[in-house]
Write an enzyme that holds these catalytic residues in place. Structure first.
Site: not given
Ligand code: AMP
Ligand code: ZN
Length: 103
Positions: A3, A6, A89, A96, A98
């Protein structure tokens, strides 16, 4: 599949950390959709909102307030988004919230 969130929490992957405590971490989204785009995550791994217990969800909500306070005027007007499941999405399967702000 490890992950990615993680890995960030364990310090094995890079992210720009905005805030953390014993239970939550807040870091900048790598592909921001607003001038301020933060991700608020529990340190404990949960796949999505629906699989997390109420106290974890509440803690994240409390952290929304904390982040807004920390940002001052820049964090006064914000949007919180939770994607739950691939159809919504969600692409990272570590819970998390946003936090998007335009201040
Ligand atoms: P979701 O579509 O709600 O799963 O959003 C995942 C978010 O994680 C997206 O906005 C990505 O741009 C962000 N994301 C993915 N990998 C990373 C990373 N390594 N560091 C920071 N943000 C990330
Ligand atoms: Zn995790």
């Amino acid at each position: 599949m490890p992950c990615i969130f993680c890995s960030i929490i364990e310090g094995k992957a890079n992210a720009k950390i905005f805030y953390q405590d014993d239970n939550v971490v807040v870091f900048y989204d790598i592909a921001p959709k607003a001038p301020i785009h933060l991700l608020i995550c529990p340190k404990q791994h949960f796949t999505d909102f629906i699989s997390a217990p109420p106290e974890v969800r509440s803690r994240l909500a409390d952290t929304v307030q904390k982040v807004s306070d920390m940002l001052g005027d820049r964090g006064k007007d914000f949007r919180v988004q939770i994607n739950n499941g691939p159809g919504s999405g969600q692409i990272v399967f570590h819970l998390h919230y946003h936090f998007l702000a335009w201040g």
